[in-house]
Design a protein around this motif. Structure first.
Motif, PDB file in Angstrom:
ATOM      1  N   ARG A 113      45.462  43.928  36.635  1.00 37.44           N
ATOM      2  CA  ARG A 113      45.870  44.009  38.044  1.00 37.44           C
ATOM      3  C   ARG A 113      47.184  43.278  38.332  1.00 37.44           C
ATOM      4  NH1 ARG A 113      42.305  46.412  36.473  1.00 37.44           N
ATOM      5  NH2 ARG A 113      40.256  46.759  37.403  1.00 37.44           N
ATOM      6  N   GLY A 150      49.980  45.276  37.499  1.00 33.62           N
ATOM      7  CA  GLY A 150      50.917  46.401  37.470  1.00 33.62           C
ATOM      8  C   GLY A 150      51.289  46.871  36.072  1.00 33.62           C
ATOM      9  N   TYR A 161      43.722  57.831  37.635  1.00 33.89           N
ATOM     10  CA  TYR A 161      44.948  58.566  37.348  1.00 33.89           C
ATOM     11  C   TYR A 161      45.439  59.507  38.437  1.00 33.89           C
ATOM     12  CZ  TYR A 161      44.342  56.404  32.847  1.00 33.89           C
ATOM     13  OH  TYR A 161      44.204  55.478  31.866  1.00 33.89           O
ATOM     14  N   VAL A 169      44.846  47.523  29.055  1.00 34.93           N
ATOM     15  CA  VAL A 169      45.480  46.289  29.528  1.00 34.93           C
ATOM     16  C   VAL A 169      44.504  45.150  29.226  1.00 34.93           C
ATOM     17  CG1 VAL A 169      46.319  45.036  31.566  1.00 34.93           C
ATOM     18  CG2 VAL A 169      46.799  47.476  31.306  1.00 34.93           C
ATOM     19  N   ALA A 211      49.404  48.643  33.851  1.00 34.86           N
ATOM     20  CA  ALA A 211      49.010  50.050  33.655  1.00 34.86           C
ATOM     21  C   ALA A 211      49.969  50.977  34.398  1.00 34.86           C
ATOM     22  CB  ALA A 211      47.574  50.284  34.122  1.00 34.86           C
ATOM     23  N   ARG A 212      50.319  50.634  35.619  1.00 36.44           N
ATOM     24  CA  ARG A 212      51.246  51.491  36.371  1.00 36.44           C
ATOM     25  C   ARG A 212      52.583  51.595  35.639  1.00 36.44           C
ATOM     26  NH1 ARG A 212      52.529  54.092  41.032  1.00 36.44           N
ATOM     27  NH2 ARG A 212      50.497  53.783  42.002  1.00 36.44           N
ATOM     28  N   SER A 245      38.730  56.903  31.167  1.00 37.68           N
ATOM     29  CA  SER A 245      37.475  56.162  31.082  1.00 37.68           C
ATOM     30  C   SER A 245      36.820  56.059  32.466  1.00 37.68           C
ATOM     31  CB  SER A 245      37.724  54.767  30.521  1.00 37.68           C
ATOM     32  OG  SER A 245      38.589  54.066  31.379  1.00 37.68           O
ATOM     33  N   GLU A 246      37.664  56.088  33.504  1.00 35.43           N
ATOM     34  CA  GLU A 246      37.141  56.074  34.879  1.00 35.43           C
ATOM     35  C   GLU A 246      37.912  57.120  35.675  1.00 35.43           C
ATOM     36  OE1 GLU A 246      36.237  52.174  36.801  1.00 35.43           O
ATOM     37  OE2 GLU A 246      37.476  51.413  35.176  1.00 35.43           O
ATOM     38  N   VAL A 252      45.425  53.881  26.688  1.00 36.94           N
ATOM     39  CA  VAL A 252      45.942  53.108  27.822  1.00 36.94           C
ATOM     40  C   VAL A 252      45.018  51.901  28.001  1.00 36.94           C
ATOM     41  CG1 VAL A 252      46.471  53.110  30.280  1.00 36.94           C
ATOM     42  CG2 VAL A 252      46.752  55.212  28.932  1.00 36.94           C
ATOM     43  N   ARG A 279      46.485  58.715  41.230  1.00 33.83           N
ATOM     44  CA  ARG A 279      47.646  58.089  41.874  1.00 33.83           C
ATOM     45  C   ARG A 279      48.960  58.392  41.167  1.00 33.83           C
ATOM     46  NH1 ARG A 279      44.386  54.155  40.490  1.00 33.83           N
ATOM     47  NH2 ARG A 279      44.154  53.241  42.545  1.00 33.83           N
TER      48      ARG A 279
HETATM   49  C1  COA Z   1      42.109  50.553  33.640  1.00 35.03           C
HETATM   50  C2  COA Z   1      43.213  49.594  33.224  1.00 35.03           C
HETATM   51  C3  COA Z   1      44.138  50.330  32.261  1.00 35.03           C
HETATM   52  C4  COA Z   1      43.987  49.131  34.469  1.00 35.03           C
HETATM   53  O1  COA Z   1      45.074  48.282  34.104  1.00 35.03           O
HETATM   54  P1  COA Z   1      45.813  47.274  35.140  1.00 35.03           P
HETATM   55  O2  COA Z   1      47.051  46.816  34.478  1.00 35.03           O
HETATM   56  O3  COA Z   1      44.848  46.276  35.625  1.00 35.03           O
HETATM   57  O4  COA Z   1      46.215  48.258  36.334  1.00 35.03           O
HETATM   58  P2  COA Z   1      47.427  48.032  37.381  1.00 35.03           P
HETATM   59  O5  COA Z   1      47.480  46.604  37.799  1.00 35.03           O
HETATM   60  O6  COA Z   1      48.691  48.606  36.852  1.00 35.03           O
HETATM   61  O7  COA Z   1      46.920  48.940  38.551  1.00 35.03           O
HETATM   62  C5  COA Z   1      47.394  50.234  38.759  1.00 35.03           C
HETATM   63  C6  COA Z   1      46.639  50.864  39.871  1.00 35.03           C
HETATM   64  O8  COA Z   1      45.335  51.219  39.409  1.00 35.03           O
HETATM   65  C7  COA Z   1      44.334  50.594  40.219  1.00 35.03           C
HETATM   66  N1  COA Z   1      43.246  50.258  39.294  1.00 35.03           N
HETATM   67  C8  COA Z   1      43.339  49.514  38.189  1.00 35.03           C
HETATM   68  N2  COA Z   1      42.159  49.468  37.573  1.00 35.03           N
HETATM   69  C9  COA Z   1      41.305  50.191  38.300  1.00 35.03           C
HETATM   70  C10 COA Z   1      39.934  50.525  38.168  1.00 35.03           C
HETATM   71  N3  COA Z   1      39.200  50.080  37.142  1.00 35.03           N
HETATM   72  N4  COA Z   1      39.384  51.326  39.100  1.00 35.03           N
HETATM   73  C11 COA Z   1      40.112  51.778  40.141  1.00 35.03           C
HETATM   74  N5  COA Z   1      41.423  51.494  40.310  1.00 35.03           N
HETATM   75  C12 COA Z   1      42.001  50.712  39.403  1.00 35.03           C
HETATM   76  C13 COA Z   1      45.022  49.422  40.844  1.00 35.03           C
HETATM   77  O9  COA Z   1      44.401  49.058  42.044  1.00 35.03           O
HETATM   78  C14 COA Z   1      46.428  49.936  41.063  1.00 35.03           C
HETATM   79  O10 COA Z   1      46.493  50.768  42.194  1.00 35.03           O
HETATM   80  P3  COA Z   1      47.883  50.977  43.016  1.00 35.03           P
HETATM   81  O11 COA Z   1      49.007  50.965  42.010  1.00 35.03           O
HETATM   82  O12 COA Z   1      47.705  52.305  43.648  1.00 35.03           O
HETATM   83  O13 COA Z   1      47.949  49.824  43.941  1.00 35.03           O
HETATM   84  C15 COA Z   1      42.626  48.360  32.528  1.00 35.03           C
HETATM   85  O14 COA Z   1      41.709  47.757  33.370  1.00 35.03           O
HETATM   86  C16 COA Z   1      41.945  48.619  31.194  1.00 35.03           C
HETATM   87  O15 COA Z   1      42.540  48.429  30.148  1.00 35.03           O
HETATM   88  N6  COA Z   1      40.668  49.068  31.151  1.00 35.03           N
HETATM   89  C17 COA Z   1      39.943  49.356  29.907  1.00 35.03           C
HETATM   90  C18 COA Z   1      40.501  50.531  29.145  1.00 35.03           C
HETATM   91  C19 COA Z   1      40.553  51.781  29.975  1.00 35.03           C
HETATM   92  O16 COA Z   1      39.622  52.070  30.695  1.00 35.03           O
HETATM   93  N7  COA Z   1      41.647  52.554  29.854  1.00 35.03           N
HETATM   94  C20 COA Z   1      41.836  53.773  30.532  1.00 35.03           C
HETATM   95  C21 COA Z   1      41.341  54.841  29.631  1.00 35.03           C
HETATM   96  S1  COA Z   1      42.228  56.213  29.320  1.00 35.03           S
END
Ligand code: COA
Length: 434
Positions: free
Chosen positions: A115, A117, A148, A109, A119-120, A143-144, A107, A150
């Motif tokens: 931010r 949407g 998940y 982005v 990932a959602r 990773s954090e 997963v 939510r």
């Molecule tokens: C983590 C990651 C996937 C988030 O992607 P994104 O497209 O920015 O996320 P979205 O905009 O869809 O946000 C979805 C929700 O997660 C929350 N969110 C996103 N990143 C977050 C973070 N690092 N910490 C806490 N909350 C986070 C958002 O506030 C949002 O909350 P809501 O829907 O309840 O309002 C992206 O930052 C990334 O690729 N990170 C590096 C790789 C990674 O860590 N992957 C996950 C490993 S399994």
């Protein structure tokens, strides 16, 4: 139709299209498209880009995976701005049966598109696709830990990073009658797969792995394979019962103080696991043995002769998300008879409702939706789906969650009834990387 070709989720595709983005399945036989997807995945996890040989290795060996990308037609390069992969693997539940796990990985982005949407949209798409495919449960590693919950995932297994100071160890475990020998990774692979399967049969939380994943762990594939050493333990009858793979790094100031980093250490028997640990702990010129994501009930801690020889740090490991509640709950065995009403809140709707779980004297559970009155004497709780998913394998205590305010007891003592019923024969553990 296999899960790999399940249609793209229309709701997420529409949502992304409104932001000018395209949700697409990636054809893994299209080399350029798949390579671009792999490099986006590397970038998402801050990994170095793969060279052509590394890309070719993944293309040649990665098994069937549903591979999804989000594309920005305005982008300057062909790489996706969002990625996920999913596949179905058996997950062992308490009692030894297996449920199919919709496993989600990669997963990411792009930082240029965070931010918004994406990932959602990807996560909801995975869950709707899995549910439409009839899968009872989804899982991932995170990773954090904040990401998940939510979507209804709860942490169901933990892993401990263990660091053992070898000078303090006075082995008190049994002497193993078999033999530990170095193994060529290609020859070890089929034996390792068989050992993993035998361990999986008795280890709640374990999942099945493909050749590629195990090959990466034992140094057959991967960027750092030259650094990996592999050993195998065979019992007194000569039957392979365990394997370990590790690498060594020197202390630049003192050649007697190498650190061993364990990549895998798995035994189908306690004898094999103990023998492999002992082999690593007694290596000459080694001061520290470090192993990540070990079971929280690691047996070797009781064989070191000094409990403080090991320093342990616990972290969340496998996150689960129940999609089909009756199928998931009926798949596992229970440790004590119970009649429990579960009022389940599920914001995404898959498992919401009121259910009666009845556990018979033989430990089998029966689940049915409950419309009317609860049967007399039944315990009753209200809980979000993430909490039910967390307690599913017996690795998180319902009483603790009730004390934390995350499970509401609607009848006094109901969390303890759940806790006794949901207890597992071993602490649930995911044996290798996802
Ligand atoms: C983590 C990651 C996937 C988030 O992607 P994104 O497209 O920015 O996320 P979205 O905009 O869809 O946000 C979805 C929700 O997660 C929350 N969110 C996103 N990143 C977050 C973070 N690092 N910490 C806490 N909350 C986070 C958002 O506030 C949002 O909350 P809501 O829907 O309840 O309002 C992206 O930052 C990334 O690729 N990170 C590096 C790789 C990674 O860590 N992957 C996950 C490993 S399994």
């Amino acid at each position: 139709m296999s899960f790999e070709d399940a249609p793209i989720d229309a709701a997420s595709a529409e949502r992304l299209a409104r932001s000018g983005l395209e949700l697409r399945l990636v054809d893994r036989t299209d080399q350029a498209a798949f390579d671009a997807w792999l490099q986006a995945d590397n970038r998402g996890f801050h990994d170095p880009a793969d060279d052509p040989a590394g890309l070719a290795e993944v293309r040649a060996h990665q098994p069937s995976r549903r591979t999804t990308g989000v594309y920005d037609p305005q982008g300057l390069i062909d790489e996706p701005v969002g990625t996920t992969q999913s596949w179905v693997a058996p997950l062992t539940v308490p009692g030894g049966a297996a449920v199919p796990l919709w496993s989600i990985a990669s997963v990411t982005v792009a930082p240029t598109h965070r931010r918004r949407g994406i990932a959602r949209a990807l996560l909801e798409s995975e869950l709707r696709t899995a549910a439409a495919d009839g899968q009872p449960i989804a899982g991932l590693t995170a990773s954090e830990a904040t990401l998940y919950g939510r979507y209804g995932f709860g942490v169901a297994t933990f892993g401990e990073t263990t660091e053992i100071e070898t000078a303090r160890v006075r082995w008190t475990g049994p002497d193993a009658p078999g033999r530990t020998r170095f193994a060529d990774p290609a020859a070890l692979l089929p034996e390792a797969l068989a050992i993993i399967d035998r361990l999986r049969a008795v280890q709640p939380g374990a999942i099945a792995y493909d050749d590629f994943k195990v090959g990466l762990a034992i140094g057959l594939y991967g960027r750092d394979r030259a650094r990996v050493r592999a050993v195998r333990y065979a019992d007194a009858a000569g039957v392979p019962q365990g394997f370990a793979a590790y690498s060594l790094s020197p202390d630049p100031r003192d050649f007697t103080k190498h650190t061993v980093t364990v990549r895998a250490l798995l035994g189908a028997t306690d004898e094999a696991t103990a023998a492999l640990w002992r082999f690593l702990l007694e290596l000459d010129l080694v001061a520290t043995v470090r192993a990540a994501d070990r079971p929280v009930d690691e047996v070797v801690n009781w064989q070191l002769g000094d409990l403080r020889a090991a320093r342990r740090t616990r972290a969340d490991r496998l996150w689960l998300r129940i999609l089909d509640l009756p199928v998931a709950l009926e798949a596992r065995r229970y440790a004590a008879p119970a009649a429990v009403v579960l009022e389940v809140d599920d914001p995404l709707g898959f498992a919401a409702g009121r259910f009666l779980l009845e556990v018979g004297p033989d430990g089998t559970g029966r689940v049915q939706p409950l419309a009317g009155e609860a049967p007399r004497g039944a315990a009753s709780v209200a809980l979000p789906i993430a909490e039910l998913s967390a307690i599913y394998l017996g690795g998180v205590a319902p009483v603790t969650l009730a004390r934390a305010g995350r499970i509401a007891e609607l009848t006094p003592g109901a969390a303890l009834v759940l806790e006794r019923a949901f207890a597992a024969e071993r602490a649930p553990w995911m044996t290798l990387e996802f």
